[in-house]
Scaffold this active site. Sequence first.
Site, PDB file in Angstrom:
ATOM      1  N   GLY A  50       0.879  -1.175   0.000  1.00  0.00           N
ATOM      2  CA  GLY A  50       0.000   0.000   0.000  1.00  0.00           C
ATOM      3  C   GLY A  50       0.903   1.208   0.000  1.00  0.00           C
ATOM      4  CD  GLU A  51       2.696   5.601  -0.455  1.00  0.00           C
ATOM      5  OE1 GLU A  51       2.414   5.128  -1.568  1.00  0.00           O
ATOM      6  OE2 GLU A  51       3.850   5.946  -0.134  1.00  0.00           O
ATOM      7  CB  SER A  52       5.508   2.511   3.879  1.00  0.00           C
ATOM      8  OG  SER A  52       6.216   3.491   3.170  1.00  0.00           O
ATOM      9  CB  CYS A  79       5.168  -3.804  -1.496  1.00  0.00           C
ATOM     10  SG  CYS A  79       5.689  -2.564  -2.680  1.00  0.00           S
ATOM     11  NE  ARG A 108       8.232   5.322   1.215  1.00  0.00           N
ATOM     12  CZ  ARG A 108       7.555   6.444   0.962  1.00  0.00           C
ATOM     13  NH1 ARG A 108       8.012   7.610   1.322  1.00  0.00           N
ATOM     14  NH2 ARG A 108       6.413   6.377   0.330  1.00  0.00           N
ATOM     15  CB  ILE A 135       3.245  -1.816  -7.442  1.00  0.00           C
ATOM     16  CG1 ILE A 135       2.635  -2.969  -8.263  1.00  0.00           C
ATOM     17  CG2 ILE A 135       2.468  -0.520  -7.658  1.00  0.00           C
ATOM     18  CD1 ILE A 135       1.244  -3.390  -7.813  1.00  0.00           C
ATOM     19  NE  ARG A 136       3.268   3.762  -6.208  1.00  0.00           N
ATOM     20  CZ  ARG A 136       2.864   3.963  -4.963  1.00  0.00           C
ATOM     21  NH1 ARG A 136       3.480   4.805  -4.179  1.00  0.00           N
ATOM     22  NH2 ARG A 136       1.809   3.341  -4.500  1.00  0.00           N
ATOM     23  CG  HIS A 171       2.347  -6.140  -4.564  1.00  0.00           C
ATOM     24  ND1 HIS A 171       1.448  -5.699  -3.614  1.00  0.00           N
ATOM     25  CD2 HIS A 171       3.137  -5.081  -4.858  1.00  0.00           C
ATOM     26  CE1 HIS A 171       1.681  -4.430  -3.352  1.00  0.00           C
ATOM     27  NE2 HIS A 171       2.700  -4.021  -4.093  1.00  0.00           N
ATOM     28  CD  GLU A 173      -0.135  -8.883  -2.574  1.00  0.00           C
ATOM     29  OE1 GLU A 173       0.955  -9.478  -2.440  1.00  0.00           O
ATOM     30  OE2 GLU A 173      -0.223  -7.648  -2.676  1.00  0.00           O
TER      31      GLU A 173
HETATM   32  N1  GLN Z   1       6.087   2.984  -2.631  1.00  0.00           N
HETATM   33  C1  GLN Z   1       5.237   2.533  -1.578  1.00  0.00           C
HETATM   34  C2  GLN Z   1       5.737   3.032  -0.225  1.00  0.00           C
HETATM   35  O1  GLN Z   1       6.713   3.673  -0.162  1.00  0.00           O
HETATM   36  C3  GLN Z   1       5.136   1.025  -1.560  1.00  0.00           C
HETATM   37  C4  GLN Z   1       4.344   0.571  -2.743  1.00  0.00           C
HETATM   38  C5  GLN Z   1       3.603  -0.717  -2.556  1.00  0.00           C
HETATM   39  O2  GLN Z   1       3.412  -1.206  -1.460  1.00  0.00           O
HETATM   40  N2  GLN Z   1       3.137  -1.234  -3.657  1.00  0.00           N
HETATM   41  O3  GLN Z   1       5.133   2.755   0.768  1.00  0.00           O
END
Ligand code: GLN
Length: 200
Positions: A50-52, A79, A108, A135-136, A171, A173
């Site tokens: 997600g977004e840390s 992630c 990150r 993903i990022r 990921h 999952e």
């Molecule tokens: N770039 C996101 C972060 O810094 C991580 C991306 C992800 O979990 N797919 O949290």
Amino acid sequence: MVERALIGILAVQGDVREHAAMLQRLGADVVEVRKREHLESLDGLVIPGGESTAIGRLIRLYGIEETLRGFERPVLGTCAGMILLARDALDGVPGQPLLGAADIVVRRNGYGRQVQSFEADLDMGGGPPLRGVFIRAPRVVHAGPDVEVLAELDGDPVLLRDGRVVVAAFHPELAGDPRVHELFLECVAEHRARRARTVG
Ligand code: GLN
């Protein structure tokens, strides 16, 4: 009969449902974690992607940061979850809570930003390659001497295990391959057997 494992999924932000589906498919019971009491009876915990920074803010807001820090059972972080479990995160947001459960340092968005999200075949050191969806994704820039590297991408560790903690930069999952969750559930079963021996 072996009792089913009860796995919590931190459900404050990020892709919770896909992890739940995969774990249930492998025979585990799953519960969403948002409160301190949800963590009490778990055999293991997943911290999803997600977004840390958002996840970090929310665990503080929900008052579960310290309980998570004290959680001593197996954890799978993917992630953003990997970032939260790291000892340090470069390019992190100042004050961002890190749980420090794995002796790794990550950067990150270490593979570039959204446009550089990609899929790749990962070498698991035997068996068919594992499809990784990045993903990022965070990039591991340092892993301590006790950290085991389980899969690599172009020489970079992307799946690692530090004792009871398994972390993936990608990921697992999303690609339909259950091997990472299987490995995590094995870690959960080992840990449970060890606990049973200590108690009995
Ligand atoms: N770039 C996101 C972060 O810094 C991580 C991306 C992800 O979990 N797919 O949290």
